[in-house]
Scaffold this active site. Structure first.
Site, PDB file in Angstrom:
ATOM      1  N   LYS A 116       0.693  -1.133  -0.010  1.00  0.00           N
ATOM      2  CA  LYS A 116       0.000  -0.014  -0.084  1.00  0.00           C
ATOM      3  C   LYS A 116       0.873   1.236  -0.124  1.00  0.00           C
ATOM      4  CE  LYS A 116      -3.643  -2.069   2.480  1.00  0.00           C
ATOM      5  NZ  LYS A 116      -4.812  -2.682   1.831  1.00  0.00           N
ATOM      6  N   GLU A 200      -3.090   6.763   7.822  1.00  0.00           N
ATOM      7  CA  GLU A 200      -3.805   7.860   6.943  1.00  0.00           C
ATOM      8  C   GLU A 200      -5.016   8.263   7.653  1.00  0.00           C
ATOM      9  OE1 GLU A 200      -4.188   5.580   3.254  1.00  0.00           O
ATOM     10  OE2 GLU A 200      -6.045   4.911   3.729  1.00  0.00           O
ATOM     11  N   GLU A 275      -9.385   0.907  -6.427  1.00  0.00           N
ATOM     12  CA  GLU A 275     -10.339   1.094  -5.252  1.00  0.00           C
ATOM     13  C   GLU A 275     -10.188   2.572  -4.741  1.00  0.00           C
ATOM     14  OE1 GLU A 275     -10.968  -3.347  -3.351  1.00  0.00           O
ATOM     15  OE2 GLU A 275      -9.631  -2.079  -2.367  1.00  0.00           O
ATOM     16  N   GLU A 288      -6.237   1.550  -3.052  1.00  0.00           N
ATOM     17  CA  GLU A 288      -5.156   0.337  -3.568  1.00  0.00           C
ATOM     18  C   GLU A 288      -5.631   0.120  -4.842  1.00  0.00           C
ATOM     19  OE1 GLU A 288      -4.934  -3.149  -1.235  1.00  0.00           O
ATOM     20  OE2 GLU A 288      -7.156  -3.504  -1.004  1.00  0.00           O
ATOM     21  N   ASN A 290      -6.005  -3.599  -7.071  1.00  0.00           N
ATOM     22  CA  ASN A 290      -6.128  -4.979  -6.994  1.00  0.00           C
ATOM     23  C   ASN A 290      -5.680  -5.495  -8.202  1.00  0.00           C
ATOM     24  OD1 ASN A 290      -6.411  -5.165  -4.205  1.00  0.00           O
ATOM     25  ND2 ASN A 290      -8.700  -5.073  -4.658  1.00  0.00           N
ATOM     26  N   PHE A 348     -21.051 -13.884  13.261  1.00  0.00           N
ATOM     27  CA  PHE A 348     -20.629 -14.275  11.911  1.00  0.00           C
ATOM     28  C   PHE A 348     -19.317 -15.331  12.074  1.00  0.00           C
ATOM     29  CE2 PHE A 348     -22.732 -10.485  11.489  1.00  0.00           C
ATOM     30  CZ  PHE A 348     -23.495 -10.527  10.354  1.00  0.00           C
TER      31      PHE A 348
END
Ligand code: ADP
Length: 662
Positions: A116, A200, A275, A288, A290, A348
């Site tokens: 990144k 950031e 993205e 980023e 992909n 989940f």
């Protein structure tokens, strides 16, 4: 064009790539681990090569074995899918050395976008707008605090090597930097073997919107519109759509142009995704890139009519892109829901085991199901527990959502827990319907997690009617069995009592059935037309003229019904049975509030308390590592630690007692 392609992946994406290859007349080779010997992708491919034991690190991630499998089968190219080796530059290089084509970008582009920090620097240089922040490696907590203060809270602590939401945490103050920095760093270390961290600005109420692009080796790079992936849980996408309900043509064009500029700067070929996060004022910032096919690529395919896998294969074979930017349109609306083997009601928790029944909804012009499993197959502990991607297409967003709800209703999976009800619930939320999304959507709409209350139907009478019809049919079948004792044959009453419990509270409904069709529940009369017969798990019907599919399971109390994101357990009694049932004692649920239970199977990394220690609500008690995530278990209220049952280093089963409170 290639004659044979090896797919270096498993599950739904391997199956999806095989489908396109078949359509192009290309032979396919699957690779598989021990756990996948009977998997769907192995069955679908023309050939299959065993590449090692169940752990991915001993099979799907072993570059040499995959190169060997190519040589052994004569595969000329490899499609890596997503995950595993798809963004591994060494894999790309190893294939190049063996003169096998990698269906994806070249190693330098993978490398440049692989972490990144580097990619953000490159994006900056290419004129792409990036999230304000500090682009160096942060060495310790003290420095992290200093930099966070300079940037201004809230900030995002991020692992440069991060992916899949791992090694990433929001910090709203210094204390959260203190707590989060080391956690994220050690997560990054254990997941990626790389603990470089940067910081950031955290963008408030962000939407995640990404641009799909494709580039050939002849200098053509185009973008194929956006996908919105704001419905996320723990920074992992759950529901995606294309186009985004938030973008206007101007922003779309600006984002597309920046994405193309970045791809050109990186000399990118093949399919890739840039993205962005977008703030409520439509300012967008690069996150980023992909360098592979994304899980959610089908929504782009559904609105553009393109096959991304086919384009990737053609570009890899040296062909020119068959279309120009001006040829890319948006036709209708598409949604994707990720169907996972997990238990939404238990935070989940991933679910594993055998899929005993698997009935996906039928595919048609509106419904696409990319499954990686089949009935009788296993969801193993070794891999991502995704069962399928369910995608729908409609003329507009409302139509696509209606198709999605109907498809979820017709999706029947048993043997493992799954998130179908949760997905339907999300789709039913007012904010979703209005397209008012942000990455905080799930946290805000389900502040206490997903519970039984979220499964409650506003009007239970239709489900009560269906349950009674089902029971009535079983009763009629029982009554028609021959050889019953004369004078004691079973009779089918015309009046029943339906008892609904659980989230609904205790309710009795008097129900009458006429001609197997007209059902009166309380004062409400409904007409239910269905061809259902005993034994069928899906009750497809028209209820007062409206099509509906209801799942029917036999359960302890009678029937468990599921429809439209709602679940209901119903007992159907004759009036006399109901009278007697009222006299039965009720079993109170056990009191577990004195125990700290492990919410998931995992490793007890550390205990933060001792026996006899007083704790305050919110205080950390233990850290459990599961699926490479570190979870801090906190005290729910003030108390005193009693007996400690497990030591650090213990492996925990779900619901295992870690400690007791006095
Ligand atoms: P990963 O590679 O782990 O998927 P990303 O950088 O793509 O990590 O971020 C994943 C998600 O985290 C994004 O979709 C977004 O929801 C959230 N996110 C990342 N960075 C920020 C930020 N600076 N501000 C707000 N949200 C962010």
């Amino acid at each position: 064009m290639f004659k044979k392609i090896l797919i270096a992946n498993r599950g739904e994406i391997a199956c999806r790539v095989i489908k396109t290859c078949r359509g192009m007349g290309i032979a396919t080779v699957a690779v598989y681990s021990d756990a996948d010997a009977n998997a769907l992708h192995v069955e679908m491919a023309d050939e299959a090569v065993h590449i090692g034991d169940s752990r991915a690190s001993k099979s799907y991630l072993v570059i040499d074995r995959i190169v060997k499998a190519c040589k052994q089968t004569g595969a000329e190219a490899v499609h890596p899918g997503y995950g595993f080796l798809s963004e591994n530059k060494d894999f790309q290089k190893a294939l190049a050395k063996a003169k096998i084509v990698f269906i994806g970008p070249d190693a330098p582009a993978i490398e440049a976008m692989g972490d990144k920090i580097t990619s953000k620097k490159l994006a900056d240089k290419a004129g792409v707008s990036t999230v304000p922040g500090y682009l160096g490696i942060i060495k310790d907590v003290a420095e992290a605090k200093k930099i966070a203060k300079q940037i201004g809270y809230p900030v995002m602590l991020k692992a440069s090597a991060g992916g899949g939401g791992k090694g990433m945490r929001i910090a709203r103050n210094e204390a959260e930097v203190q707590e989060g920095f080391e956690r994220s760093r050690s997560e990054a270390k254990s997941s990626f073997g790389d603990d470089r961290m940067f910081i950031e600005k955290y963008i408030e109420q962000p939407r995640h919107i990404e641009i799909q692009l494709i580039a050939d080796r002849h200098g053509n790079t185009i973008y194929l519109n956006e996908r919105e992936c704001s419905i996320q849980r723990r920074h992992q996408k759950v529901i995606e759509e294309a186009p985004s309900p938030f973008l206007d043509a101007k922003t779309r064009k600006a984002m597309g142009a920046q994405a193309v500029a970045l791809a050109k700067a990186a000399k990118y070929v093949s399919a890739g995704t840039v993205e962005f996060i977008v703030d409520p004022k439509r300012n967008f910032y690069f996150l980023e890139m992909n360098t592979r096919l994304q899980v959610e690529h089908p929504v782009t395919e559904l609105i553009t009519g393109l096959d991304l896998v086919e384009l990737m294969i053609r570009v890899a074979a040296g062909e020119k892109l068959p279309l120009k930017q001006k040829d890319v349109g948006i036709n209708g609306w598409a949604l994707e829901a990720r169907v996972y083997a997990e238990d939404p009601q238990r935070n989940f928790l991933p679910s594993t085991g055998r899929i005993t029944r698997y009935l996906p909804p039928p595919e048609n012009q509106h419904v696409r199901v990319d499954s990686g499993v089949q009935e009788g197959g296993d969801i193993s502990v070794y891999y991502d527990p995704m069962i399928a991607k369910l995608c729908t297409w409609g003329r507009d967003r409302k139509a696509a959502a209606a198709h999605m709800l109907a498809a979820l209703d017709a999706y029947y999976i048993r043997g493992v827990s799954h998130n179908i009800a949760f997905l339907a619930s999300v789709l039913g939320k007012k904010k979703f319907v209005e397209g008012k999304l942000s990455t905080n959507f799930i946290a805000e709409e389900y502040p206490h997690g997903f519970s039984e209350q979220d499964l409650k139907a506003a009007d239970p009478t239709a489900l009560v009617a269906v349950a009674t019809l089902v029971h009535d049919a079983y009763a009629r079948r029982a009554a028609s069995i021959s050889g019953q004792v004369p004078g004691h044959g079973r009779k089918v009453p015309s009046h029943w009592v339906a008892v609904v419990n659980g989230a609904y509270g205790y309710h009795e409904f008097p129900v009458s059935v006429k001609a197997e069709k007209t059902v009166k529940v309380g004062k409400k009369t409904m007409r239910v037309d269905s061809a259902w017969t005993p034994g069928m798990v899906l009750f497809a019907a028209e209820i007062n003229g409206k099509a509906a599919t209801v799942h029917i399971d036999l359960c302890r109390v009678g029937y468990r019904l599921f429809h439209d994101g709602c679940q209901m357990d119903v007992s159907i009694y004759t009036p006399r049975q109901a009278e007697l049932a009222r006299l039965m004692p009720k079993k109170p649920p056990p009191d577990l509030s004195k125990f700290l239970l492990s919410p998931m199977p995992g490793l007890l990394m550390a205990l933060s308390v001792k026996e006899g220690q007083a704790v305050k609500a919110g205080e950390a008690l233990a850290i459990v590592e599961a699926m490479k995530m570190e979870n801090v278990l906190k005290a729910e209220r003030d108390g005193m630690v009693g007996k400690i049952h497990e030591k650090a280093g213990a492996s925990l089963a779900v619901d295992q007692v870690i400690l007791e409170f006095t």
